[in-house]
Motif scaffolding. Structure first.
Motif, mmCIF file in Angstrom:
data_model
loop_
_atom_site.group_PDB
_atom_site.id
_atom_site.type_symbol
_atom_site.label_atom_id
_atom_site.label_comp_id
_atom_site.label_asym_id
_atom_site.label_seq_id
_atom_site.Cartn_x
_atom_site.Cartn_y
_atom_site.Cartn_z
ATOM 1 N N ILE A 107 60.728 30.899 29.393
ATOM 2 C CA ILE A 107 59.650 31.834 29.052
ATOM 3 C C ILE A 107 60.290 33.149 28.646
ATOM 4 C CG2 ILE A 107 57.850 33.281 30.044
ATOM 5 C CD1 ILE A 107 56.779 30.960 31.499
ATOM 6 N N THR A 111 54.595 36.570 32.175
ATOM 7 C CA THR A 111 53.365 35.780 32.321
ATOM 8 C C THR A 111 52.619 36.100 33.614
ATOM 9 O OG1 THR A 111 54.751 34.050 33.282
ATOM 10 C CG2 THR A 111 54.192 33.836 30.945
ATOM 11 N N ASN A 136 50.334 38.367 24.472
ATOM 12 C CA ASN A 136 50.983 37.204 23.876
ATOM 13 C C ASN A 136 50.251 35.912 24.222
ATOM 14 O OD1 ASN A 136 52.821 39.088 23.086
ATOM 15 N ND2 ASN A 136 54.598 38.147 24.065
ATOM 16 N N ARG A 138 51.168 31.750 24.510
ATOM 17 C CA ARG A 138 52.265 30.787 24.584
ATOM 18 C C ARG A 138 51.656 29.393 24.597
ATOM 19 N NH1 ARG A 138 52.171 34.869 27.827
ATOM 20 N NH2 ARG A 138 53.804 36.460 27.768
ATOM 21 N N SER A 139 52.322 28.462 23.992
ATOM 22 C CA SER A 139 51.815 27.095 23.988
ATOM 23 C C SER A 139 52.903 26.134 24.449
ATOM 24 C CB SER A 139 51.318 26.698 22.598
ATOM 25 O OG SER A 139 52.389 26.546 21.695
ATOM 26 N N TRP A 151 58.393 25.976 25.811
ATOM 27 C CA TRP A 151 57.369 26.964 25.461
ATOM 28 C C TRP A 151 57.607 27.509 24.051
ATOM 29 C CZ3 TRP A 151 53.093 28.004 28.196
ATOM 30 C CH2 TRP A 151 53.074 27.733 29.570
ATOM 31 N N GLU A 153 56.249 30.845 21.825
ATOM 32 C CA GLU A 153 55.579 32.119 22.077
ATOM 33 C C GLU A 153 55.084 32.742 20.780
ATOM 34 O OE1 GLU A 153 56.181 35.934 25.025
ATOM 35 O OE2 GLU A 153 57.237 34.039 25.281
#
Length: 547
Positions: A107, A111, A136, A138-139, A151, A153
């Motif tokens: 990451i 988060t 942001n 993130r997926s 991840w 971003e």
């Protein structure tokens, strides 16, 4: 001789039959705990089960190094990080529930106290956080075991910062993102033409200096509107017209239920067998209004011990209140495959926040919503040996266990000379229905369609059960995997499907035909866990894609 049985049975009737047969009784066994890992290297602030039976877990990034290194000498470089600009440790992992293994994930930005939801294609979309991560997105898209997914971003992709916000998947597959610290509005993913929409309700429910309306409870109702609960109040929002349609009565007691008072909430199972589906919201636990201030001064007040149920579609809705066996703040409410509600983790004194909780509640409780109110609906389970306090989380797995991890009531990871050390361990809790004594009546799914349509389209599966009782104690449930953080499981919902017929095809083997959900408002598109439940004992779940 092959028998074909057609029937339509209500959810409550199934459970009342089972109760009368006393199969099984939670008073016989109280569940079992198993330590899966002494340490997974990070504290599980957020958890989400994916449709490949992997669990994505992540913490925050702004407290310094974790106890798990990133692979191959990789380091995260972030000049905006408030603690460590070059960090070679992981703050997220991918856990495999089949092998019990895990691997570190990368990451980039913070988060901390964020939100998330899974798209219809199975991709997790995580929104917001803190500092350079607060706007942001993130997926994370599941991949096969021989691929190395991670991840991705998307910086500055939210219109407003989202810290302590809540998400809900909508019938069209979009995600609505509501609230957050000093955010009295909502927006959508993907972004809509009208951008950010102001919501007075979020400002009105904000206790000055205390908030008590963060991580609002969101529940999508069968009519397509959104139920929002914050502090002590709740509304019905038409997010398409940006209009509040109704405000419901305040929950009795005038004690807040949202962060940092941190109760929990579920939408009770929706029953497709009912002529008219009546959605019902349940809210449990929390902390009295001045608990945060009192805890800051070293006075830890007893948490709230009540639960409230609200039938939101009746002409004059009112809260029906019940008392839990013990007070609880920072607890997690989880829908079990049987339709019961598990309440797990948390504390008896204080509130959410750094160092503000005392008296860990280590005994889960199971609530049977379909039991008669004159009966004692709560059952107390076996205790965990580990306190799960602030920043712990829990989710339902496909095999019926509950995955439990995390607990870090400190600003940084702190393992010594504190009352409740940071806990990096991972446990599972097996509810009583997983006891081997129920194996003879436990269904085992042999095969099932992979996709399920709307409008009552028929869906086929086959199952085995050693000691089949009767169709009257058979049900099929689908459960949406939830994004769990801060005592709220976002997007959690269960639907009891309508059984069209059961065919006896071989000894102890049956074909089962069920009707898919009637609308996307009942079950938004995406991946669900499907369970066959026989005499209150569920099978292991099968993944099915709906929509």
């Amino acid at each position: 001789m092959i028998k074909f049985l057609l029937f339509s049975l209500s959810f409550s009737h199934v459970f009342s039959i089972v109760a009368s047969q006393a199969l099984p009784s939670y008073s016989g066994r109280n569940g079992e705990w198993q330590l899966l890992h002494e340490s997974v290297g990070i504290s599980a602030m957020h958890m989400q089960l994916l449709h490949n039976n992997k669990v994505i877990i992540f913490d925050r990034t702004d407290f310094g190094p974790s106890n798990l290194s990133l692979p191959n000498g990789i380091c995260r470089v972030d000049s905006s990080d408030t603690m460590l600009q070059t960090d070679c440790t992981a703050h997220s992992i991918l856990y495999d529930i089949v092998t019990n293994g895990f691997r570190p994930l990368m990451i980039q930005t913070d988060t901390w106290c964020s939100s998330g939801a899974v798209l219809p294609n199975g991709t997790l979309v995580q929104t917001g956080g803190y500092n350079d991560g607060d706007r942001n997105i993130r997926s994370f898209t599941p991949c096969s075991d021989d691929e190395y997914c991670n991840w991705i971003e998307f910086p500055q992709s939210l219109i407003q910062r989202r810290w302590y916000a809540s998400n809900q998947v909508l019938p069209d597959g979009r995600i609505i993102i509501v609230g957050g610290r000093r955010q009295f509005n909502y927006e959508f993913y993907p972004s809509s033409w009208n951008g950010v929409i102001f919501l007075d309700f979020l400002m009105e429910t904000n206790d000055q200096g205390l908030e008590n309306n963060l991580y609002p409870f969101l529940h999508l109702l069968p009519d397509g509107n959104l139920f929002i609960f914050a502090n002590t109040r709740s509304i019905l929002l038409d997010y398409n017209q940006n209009m509040v349609l109704k405000e419901f009565p305040k929950i009795p007691g005038d004690d807040p239920r949202n962060y940092p008072s941190s109760g929990s909430s579920v939408l009770l199972p929706l029953d497709e067998n009912d002529a008219i589906i009546e959605p019902e919201i349940m809210v449990c636990g929390g902390a009295p209004r001045d608990s945060f201030i009192q805890a800051m001064q070293g006075n830890f007040i007893r948490a709230i011990s009540t639960c409230g149920r609200l039938k939101v579609s009746v002409p004059n809705p009112s809260w029906a209140m019940e008392d839990m066996p013990m007070a609880r703040v920072m607890g997690d409410m989880i829908l079990l495959p049987t339709g019961d509600v598990l309440i797990i983790n948390g504390a008896e004194l204080g509130t959410a926040g750094w160092e503000l909780g005392r008296g860990p509640v280590t005994r889960p409780i199971i609530y049977r919503p379909s039991d008669n109110v004159s009966n004692w609906r709560f059952s107390v389970m076996s205790p965990s040996p580990r306190p799960r306090m602030y920043h712990s989380s829990a989710i339902l797995l496909t095999d019926g266990r509950i995955l439990v991890s995390g607990s870090n009531p400190h600003v940084y990871y702190n393992f010594t000379n504190v009352e409740y050390p940071t806990d990096l361990s991972m446990e599972s809790f097996s509810p009583p229905y997983l006891s081997p004594e129920y194996d003879p009546i436990r269904p085992r799914i042999l095969s099932a369609d992979e996709k399920m349509g709307y409008g009552g389209k028929l869906f086929w599966l086959s199952f085995q059960v050693q000691a089949y009782l009767t169709a009257n104690v058979l049900s099929v449930t689908i459960v949406a995997p939830s994004f769990a953080t801060h005592s709220f499981s976002m997007n959690q919902r269960m639907v009891l499907l309508k059984i069209a017929g059961v065919t006896d095809i071989a000894p102890s083997t049956y074909n089962l035909v069920v009707a898919g959900p009637s609308t996307a408002e009942i079950a938004p598109p995406g991946y669900y866990m499907l369970f066959v439940v026989h005499a209150h004992v569920p099978s292991y779940g099968r993944w099915v894609k709906i929509g």
